[in-house]
Design an enzyme around this catalytic site. Structure first.
Site, mmCIF file in Angstrom:
data_model
loop_
_atom_site.group_PDB
_atom_site.id
_atom_site.type_symbol
_atom_site.label_atom_id
_atom_site.label_comp_id
_atom_site.label_asym_id
_atom_site.label_seq_id
_atom_site.Cartn_x
_atom_site.Cartn_y
_atom_site.Cartn_z
ATOM 1 N N CYS B 57 0.843 -1.204 0.000
ATOM 2 C CA CYS B 57 0.000 0.000 0.000
ATOM 3 C C CYS B 57 0.874 1.248 0.000
ATOM 4 O O CYS B 57 0.509 2.292 -0.552
ATOM 5 C CB CYS B 57 -0.910 0.030 1.217
ATOM 6 S SG CYS B 57 -1.896 -1.446 1.435
ATOM 7 N N CYS B 60 1.775 3.540 -3.327
ATOM 8 C CA CYS B 60 0.990 4.705 -3.742
ATOM 9 C C CYS B 60 0.790 5.681 -2.596
ATOM 10 O O CYS B 60 0.897 6.893 -2.765
ATOM 11 C CB CYS B 60 -0.399 4.285 -4.230
ATOM 12 S SG CYS B 60 -0.395 3.296 -5.720
ATOM 13 N N CYS B 95 -8.266 -1.684 -4.310
ATOM 14 C CA CYS B 95 -6.845 -1.314 -4.429
ATOM 15 C C CYS B 95 -5.970 -2.557 -4.454
ATOM 16 O O CYS B 95 -5.059 -2.681 -5.269
ATOM 17 C CB CYS B 95 -6.415 -0.453 -3.242
ATOM 18 S SG CYS B 95 -6.723 1.297 -3.444
ATOM 19 N N CYS B 162 -35.233 -0.737 18.113
ATOM 20 C CA CYS B 162 -34.292 -0.666 19.231
ATOM 21 C C CYS B 162 -33.570 0.675 19.243
ATOM 22 O O CYS B 162 -33.514 1.357 20.257
ATOM 23 C CB CYS B 162 -33.246 -1.781 19.137
ATOM 24 S SG CYS B 162 -33.875 -3.398 19.610
ATOM 25 N N CYS B 204 -26.931 -8.366 14.276
ATOM 26 C CA CYS B 204 -28.244 -7.780 14.570
ATOM 27 C C CYS B 204 -29.349 -8.571 13.875
ATOM 28 O O CYS B 204 -30.404 -8.825 14.457
ATOM 29 C CB CYS B 204 -28.302 -6.321 14.128
ATOM 30 S SG CYS B 204 -27.440 -5.203 15.254
#
Lengths: 106, 243
Positions: B57, B60, B95, B162, B204
């Site tokens: 990473c 770039c 990416c 909720c 959930c």
């Protein structure tokens, strides 16, 4: 090798008690829980934690299945001389994870 | 049913000010989140940092502490290049696959969550700022909102039952928060593990005995956009600690 986080102060006065912290990324499965698919997750734990200062064992812990995931140890260490503080974790399969930091006594 | 939900929506009072899940925690849990060493989520932030360097990473983006500051706070965004809404996880994986030629990470993979946590962590303290400045985004936001207010599952509960109607009330021993997304990925004590927003939404669904949407359903992006935009202005807390 598991991910670890350790905190050792860079410097300390001679005779000072410094706080040492060490944490390891580990699920610490206790053998009583089930996966979402309903299968029992077998015991998978770290069994031993050792801290050495100047080559001498200062803290030794035997871990049991009741300890939660990602265990963290915090303890005081009396700084006497400059030298390495080494940490070692051993899991139930005998795999060893190590970490170390240097403590400079001024 | 849908018309009824929309009617209820119109009748509902204006949305309360966003409050972070942090404010619903016990002081001990807040202290764990605030501890820059002991917050367990930082284990995955560290892992993300290692992956950031290892996977390339840096080629770039260089040092993420500068280049990624504030980036995560704006996601999800509209991508002209891909002609769709992109969440932070999807952008990271895009990416990785398109620019670095790596294999895509499966949904919910630990490495994916670790990278997500590392990137989001760089925006810690900055306000969430999801823009809704084009029709594609406002439409998706409306779809996400509709999903949020639609009852589902064997318990026939909507997210809002909720997190809006009963916010601050107790569900057994738990205080119901607003369900804000500003701390994701979170270290959840129930899981004793890190989890992305995706994992929480699945959890959930399971809790109201509903099947989550299919993996490729675009409602995932709509819902994430709605949830993140709902917390606009709240500080990013990644990695937050939650119950």
């Amino acid at each position: 090798m598991f991910n670890t986080r350790i905190r050792v102060p860079e410097t300390a006065a001679a005779g000072e008690a410094v706080e040492i912290r060490a944490m390891i990324m580990h699920p610490m499965d206790n053998g009583f829980t089930y996966s979402t698919q309903g299968t029992l997750i077998p015991v998978n734990i770290i069994t031993d934690f050792t801290c050495r200062y100047l080559g001498e064992v200062v803290v030794q812990v035997r871990l049991e299945p009741g300890i939660s995931a990602n265990p963290i140890f915090t303890f005081s260490l009396r700084a006497t001389e400059s030298g390495p503080v080494e940490f070692e974790w051993i899991d139930q399969n005998g795999d060893v994870t190590t970490a170390s930091a240097d403590l400079t006594v001024t | 049913m849908r018309a009824l939900a929309v009617l209820l929506l119109l009748a509902a009072p204006a949305q309360a000010e966003p409050v972070s899940g942090y404010d619903f925690l016990m002081p001990e849990t807040q202290a764990l989140q605030d501890d820059d060493f002991a917050n367990p989520g930082l284990l995955w932030v560290d892992q993300g940092a290692a992956l950031w360097a290892q996977e390339g990473c840096t080629g770039c983006h260089g040092d993420a502490t500068g280049s990624m500051r504030g980036v995560g706070a704006h996601y999800p965004v509209w991508s002209d290049e891909r002609d769709r809404i992109v969440t932070i996880d999807e952008q990271i994986d895009y990416c990785r696959t398109e620019r670095l030629g790596l294999d895509p990470l499966p949904r919910g993979a630990t490495d994916m969550t670790a990278l997500d946590a590392y990137v989001m962590h760089q925006s810690r303290g900055l306000p969430v700022a999801v823009a809704l400045d084009r029709p594609e985004l406002t439409e998706a936001h409306a779809r996400g909102e509709e999903y949020y207010y639609t009852p589902r599952g064997q318990l026939d509960l909507a997210c809002a039952d909720c997190h809006v109607t009963n916010e601050g009330m107790r569900l057994r021993g738990e205080v119901l928060s607003q369900g804000q997304a500003n701390g994701f990925p979170i270290y959840r004590q129930l899981w004793q593990d890190i989890g992305s927003l995706d994992r929480m939404i699945r959890w959930c669904h399971e809790s109201v005995r509903a099947a989550p949407p299919a993996d490729d359903d675009p409602v995932w992006e709509d819902l994430e956009l709605y949830l993140r935009a709902r917390g606009n202005g709240l500080p990013v807390e990644t990695p937050a600690v939650r119950r």
